[in-house]
Each structure stands twice: as structure tokens, then as C-alpha cells.
Design a protein around this motif. Structure first.
Motif, PDB file in Angstrom:
ATOM      1  N   ASP A 148       0.924  -1.508  -0.155  1.00 34.43           N
ATOM      2  CA  ASP A 148      -0.017  -0.081  -0.046  1.00 34.43           C
ATOM      3  C   ASP A 148       0.884   1.246  -0.060  1.00 34.43           C
ATOM      4  N   PHE A 149       2.035   1.148   0.746  1.00 35.69           N
ATOM      5  CA  PHE A 149       2.950   2.266   0.638  1.00 35.69           C
ATOM      6  C   PHE A 149       3.499   2.692  -0.595  1.00 35.69           C
ATOM      7  N   ILE A 150       3.961   1.704  -1.387  1.00 35.44           N
ATOM      8  CA  ILE A 150       4.455   1.866  -2.663  1.00 35.44           C
ATOM      9  C   ILE A 150       3.353   2.501  -3.486  1.00 35.44           C
ATOM     10  N   GLU A 151       2.056   1.733  -3.644  1.00 31.08           N
ATOM     11  CA  GLU A 151       0.950   2.258  -4.425  1.00 31.08           C
ATOM     12  C   GLU A 151       0.714   4.039  -4.002  1.00 31.08           C
ATOM     13  N   ALA A 152       0.647   4.258  -2.800  1.00 28.98           N
ATOM     14  CA  ALA A 152       0.496   5.448  -2.491  1.00 28.98           C
ATOM     15  C   ALA A 152       1.450   6.514  -2.713  1.00 28.98           C
ATOM     16  N   SER A 153       2.822   6.030  -2.686  1.00 31.66           N
ATOM     17  CA  SER A 153       3.738   6.651  -3.230  1.00 31.66           C
ATOM     18  C   SER A 153       3.871   7.187  -4.504  1.00 31.66           C
TER      19      SER A 153
ATOM     20  N   LEU B 297       3.992  -0.283  17.880  1.00 32.52           N
ATOM     21  CA  LEU B 297       3.745   0.039  19.207  1.00 32.52           C
ATOM     22  C   LEU B 297       3.540  -1.553  20.155  1.00 32.52           C
ATOM     23  N   ILE B 298       4.520  -1.704  20.962  1.00 28.32           N
ATOM     24  CA  ILE B 298       4.090  -2.859  22.205  1.00 28.32           C
ATOM     25  C   ILE B 298       3.325  -2.239  23.105  1.00 28.32           C
ATOM     26  N   ASN B 299       3.566  -1.131  23.694  1.00 30.15           N
ATOM     27  CA  ASN B 299       2.765  -0.332  24.598  1.00 30.15           C
ATOM     28  C   ASN B 299       3.121   0.887  24.459  1.00 30.15           C
ATOM     29  N   ALA B 300       2.604   1.694  25.342  1.00 26.70           N
ATOM     30  CA  ALA B 300       2.933   3.349  25.377  1.00 26.70           C
ATOM     31  C   ALA B 300       4.631   3.574  25.632  1.00 26.70           C
ATOM     32  N   SER B 301       5.024   2.525  26.300  1.00 21.31           N
ATOM     33  CA  SER B 301       6.420   2.675  26.849  1.00 21.31           C
ATOM     34  C   SER B 301       7.602   1.950  25.931  1.00 21.31           C
ATOM     35  N   TRP B 302       7.100   1.056  24.949  1.00 21.86           N
ATOM     36  CA  TRP B 302       7.997   0.197  24.043  1.00 21.86           C
ATOM     37  C   TRP B 302       7.457   0.240  22.809  1.00 21.86           C
ATOM     38  N   HIS B 303       8.385   0.783  21.914  1.00 18.70           N
ATOM     39  CA  HIS B 303       8.028   0.989  20.554  1.00 18.70           C
ATOM     40  C   HIS B 303       9.200   0.359  19.737  1.00 18.70           C
ATOM     41  N   LYS B 304       8.985   0.128  18.352  1.00 20.91           N
ATOM     42  CA  LYS B 304      10.094  -0.234  17.362  1.00 20.91           C
ATOM     43  C   LYS B 304       9.886   0.656  16.229  1.00 20.91           C
ATOM     44  N   ILE B 305      11.037   1.161  16.017  1.00 26.91           N
ATOM     45  CA  ILE B 305      11.144   2.183  14.731  1.00 26.91           C
ATOM     46  C   ILE B 305      12.012   1.613  13.542  1.00 26.91           C
ATOM     47  N   ARG B 306      11.612   1.933  12.527  1.00 30.89           N
ATOM     48  CA  ARG B 306      12.338   1.546  11.101  1.00 30.89           C
ATOM     49  C   ARG B 306      11.555   2.683  10.022  1.00 30.89           C
ATOM     50  N   SER B 307      12.383   2.579   8.703  1.00 29.80           N
ATOM     51  CA  SER B 307      11.985   3.339   7.793  1.00 29.80           C
ATOM     52  C   SER B 307      11.739   2.749   6.601  1.00 29.80           C
ATOM     53  N   ARG B 308      11.259   3.278   5.659  1.00 28.48           N
ATOM     54  CA  ARG B 308      11.129   2.703   4.265  1.00 28.48           C
ATOM     55  C   ARG B 308      11.017   3.972   3.069  1.00 28.48           C
ATOM     56  N   MET B 309      11.046   3.505   1.920  1.00 25.28           N
ATOM     57  CA  MET B 309      11.319   4.492   1.044  1.00 25.28           C
ATOM     58  C   MET B 309      10.600   4.195  -0.361  1.00 25.28           C
ATOM     59  N   TRP B 310      10.252   4.709  -1.333  1.00 22.49           N
ATOM     60  CA  TRP B 310       9.971   4.740  -2.631  1.00 22.49           C
ATOM     61  C   TRP B 310      10.792   5.726  -3.518  1.00 22.49           C
TER      62      TRP B 310
ATOM     63  N   LYS C 227      10.968  11.624  -4.068  1.00 22.37           N
ATOM     64  CA  LYS C 227      11.051  10.374  -3.347  1.00 22.37           C
ATOM     65  C   LYS C 227      10.170  10.632  -2.080  1.00 22.37           C
ATOM     66  N   THR C 228       9.622   9.325  -1.602  1.00 20.39           N
ATOM     67  CA  THR C 228       8.965   9.514  -0.473  1.00 20.39           C
ATOM     68  C   THR C 228       9.639   8.741   0.658  1.00 20.39           C
ATOM     69  N   PHE C 229       9.641   9.109   1.732  1.00 19.11           N
ATOM     70  CA  PHE C 229      10.168   8.483   2.945  1.00 19.11           C
ATOM     71  C   PHE C 229       9.238   8.274   3.937  1.00 19.11           C
ATOM     72  N   ASP C 230       9.359   7.355   4.964  1.00 18.84           N
ATOM     73  CA  ASP C 230       8.210   6.824   5.834  1.00 18.84           C
ATOM     74  C   ASP C 230       8.735   6.394   6.999  1.00 18.84           C
ATOM     75  N   LYS C 231       8.433   6.790   8.452  1.00 23.16           N
ATOM     76  CA  LYS C 231       8.953   6.361   9.436  1.00 23.16           C
ATOM     77  C   LYS C 231       8.044   5.431  10.121  1.00 23.16           C
ATOM     78  N   ILE C 232       8.323   4.010  10.269  1.00 20.78           N
ATOM     79  CA  ILE C 232       7.318   3.216  10.838  1.00 20.78           C
ATOM     80  C   ILE C 232       7.429   2.878  12.252  1.00 20.78           C
ATOM     81  N   ARG C 233       6.437   2.976  12.956  1.00 22.33           N
ATOM     82  CA  ARG C 233       6.086   2.832  14.211  1.00 22.33           C
ATOM     83  C   ARG C 233       5.498   1.681  14.769  1.00 22.33           C
TER      84      ARG C 233
END
Length: 307
Positions: free
Chosen positions: A187-192, A212-225, A204-210
Motif C-alpha cells: 500500500d505504501f508503494i502504491e500510495a507513493s 507499538l508494543i505499549n506506550a513505553s515500548w516501541h520499534k522504529i524503522r524506515s522505508r522509501m520509494w 522520493k517518499t520516505f516513511d518512519k514506521i512505528r
């Protein structure tokens, strides 16, 4: 109550200055000791305040109640009659402000606050495009800020025609396109692709992916087209969040620095690592320098003492 000076573009400006960049902030702030202190705060980090104008209205504020574990954070805005809300195009000398400028960054907060902000920003963007300046945008859609009658979709679309780099997620893309894309990579690719088709100046489009495990524990990564290729970074675990405000701005600042110094993938990694580090600082601003971000990219995430 604790208070911090901040704001989306301010957070990006200070972070890039901490990375060694030369940065200027364009805005309107209160003509009182609070405004004086805000300018001093910016200058402390090396951000130029020469294009900031003053107003008799007060500095805008917002209030944050910090959540934890399963309780989410909450924000209440008080910005409708702030110093920035009376800004007009004739108050900013864009020719002077953009002298020697190579990169222009703005967010969706600016046109959301007032018509004057939208019109003033548009004048700056038109000149930036004429000068061939790289223009990045983080649409940062906040429904609680659009109170003066403008339609977010039409207003943001009008400004996006002057941009070259899009830094935003699926929610912002859906708001601009009037679509209902989900959060998958497909969906990100099509939207981009639709964003780039609708706004041909965007490369170019860039997105930060979050995640959530809970409000105190998150994971962060990035993607691009980039118009022909999709790339995605690995997750960075943030198991104890000190403050998540400004983490998107930290990503934008890291990405902008990275795009000027590395290839696209390394720039994404740098942005994600900068965002992850911001979660460890109180307040709106990421205080990390280049070496500290690079240390995370080398896999040094144990948090051991540096002696």
C-alpha cells in the motif's frame, strides 16, 4: 509542570544544527521576555534567528499529558491567537531569508494554524522552487489544528507542488489523496506512486514506521520509494521511552542530513537511528550528534557507560 521550547520545524532545525549544519528558522514569536528567551534558546544551538519577526500576541503553547504502558498520551492545543497566527507574506523577506539556502523544510503544522501561515509559506516555496532549492515536506496532519476554515487536502496539495522530497506516512498520504490505503509495504508503494504522479516535482517518499508494543515500548524503522525502488531498514527496539514528542522531527532531521551526505538507504538508517535516540531525551529536541547516531548504526545499543 515542565516546559520546553519546540515546534516541528524548530525541532528539525536544532537537530540539523547539532549535526553540524548551518540552519535558519523563519517564524513569528512574541515580543516579550518569553520570545527573547525562545530566540536565545535557538541561538544556543547555532540556529540563525535573523528571519524571525516579532508580534504583540503571545507565544503559542500546547499541553501534554504523558502516557505510560497501556495509557496513551494526550495533547491539548492553545495556538489559535498566538504570535504566529498573525503572520502575513509581507512580514517575511524571502529573498533575504533564502540567500545561500540549499534546502528548505516545512511541515503541515504551518498551513494548519492560519491563512497567513499558508500564504507566507507559499511565497517562500515559490521562490525556493525558482532558485532550484531542494524542498522537503512532512505534512504532519493534525485535525485539531485546522480551525480557520481551510480544507487540509486542498491546502496541502497546493503547497506540495513545490516540493521534491516527501516525508510522511500513510495517514498523510490518505488525507492528501483522498484514499484509504492500509499500512502494508504494498500500500505504501502504491500510495507513493500516486503522490509522485499527482506532484511530479516530488522525486522520493520516505516513511518512519512505528510499531507499538505499549506506550513505553516501541520499534522504529524506515522505508522509501524513489520512483523505481523500494527499500526498508531493520527495526530498532526502544524498550523504555523517556519522551516520544519530536521523534518524527528527529527522523526528518536525520534523513535530511543523511540525504546530503550518504546514499538513500544509509540516509534512512541514519534518520531511523536519530529518531530512536530522540526517545531517550526529555523535551521536543533530539540533542544527539553525528557520532552518537553513527554509533547506533554500528550496533552499539547496549547503553554501556562511555568512559
Amino acid at each position: 509542570m515542565e516546559f520546553y521550547f519546540g515546534g516541528t520545524e524548530v525541532n528539525v532545525a536544532i537537530s540539523i544544527a547539532n549535526f553540524g549544519g548551518k540552519v535558519k528558522h523563519v517564524s513569528s514569536i512574541s515580543d516579550d521576555f518569553i520570545g527573547d528567551t525562545a530566540k536565545s534558546y535557538l541561538r544556543k544551538f547555532g540556529v540563525s534567528t535573523s528571519s524571525i519577526v516579532r508580534s504583540k500576541r503571545p507565544l503559542g503553547v500546547y499541553f501534554l499529558e504523558v502516557g505510560a504502558v497501556m495509557r496513551p498520551s494526550s495533547i491539548s492545543y492553545n495556538r489559535s491567537h498566538s504570535a504566529f497566527s498573525e503572520i502575513q507574506p509581507e512580514m517575511v523577506n524571502w529573498q533575504k531569508s533564502l540567500k545561500k539556502c540549499t534546502w528548505f523544510h516545512w511541515t503541515g503544522i504551518t498551513p494548519a494554524l492560519c491563512q497567513g501561515g499558508y500564504l507566507t509559506l507559499k511565497e517562500g516555496l515559490k521562490l525556493a522552487q525558482k532558485k532550484g532549492i531542494e524542498v522537503s515536506v512532512d505534512p504532519t496532519y493534525r485535525s485539531g489544528l485546522w480551525k480557520y476554515g481551510a480544507q487540509p487536502k486542498e491546502t496541502l496539495s497546493d503547497l506540495l507542488q513545490y516540493c521534491t522530497i516527501f516525508i510522511g506516512g500513510i495517514n498523510e498520504m490518505n488525507e492528501i489523496l483522498g484514499t484509504d490505503f492500509k499500512y502494508s509495504n504494498e500500500d505504501f508503494i502504491e500510495a507513493s506512486q500516486q503522490i509522485i504522479e499527482k506532484f511530479p516535482s516530488i522525486k522520493k517518499t520516505f516513511d518512519k514506521i512505528r510499531t507499538l508494543i505499549n506506550a513505553s515500548w516501541h520499534k522504529i524503522r524506515s522505508r522509501m520509494w524513489n520512483g523505481s525502488e523500494f527499500r526498508e531498514t531493520e527495526d530498532l527496539d526502544i524498550t523504555h521511552i523517556v519522551d516520544r514528542i519530536g521523534t518524527g522531527d528527529a527522523f526528518a532531521a536525520g534523513l535530511i542530513y543523511g540525504l546530503q551526505n550518504f546514499d538513500d538507504y544509509k540516509a534512512m538508517e541514519f534518520g531511523a537511528a536519530a529518531s530512536a535516540l530522540k526517545h531517550t531525551y526529555e523535551g521536543d529536541v533530539n540533542f544527539s550528534n553525528v557520532d552518537e547516531v553513527m554509533n547506533i548504526l554500528k550496533g552499539n545499543t547496549s547503553g554501556r557507560f562511555n568512559r
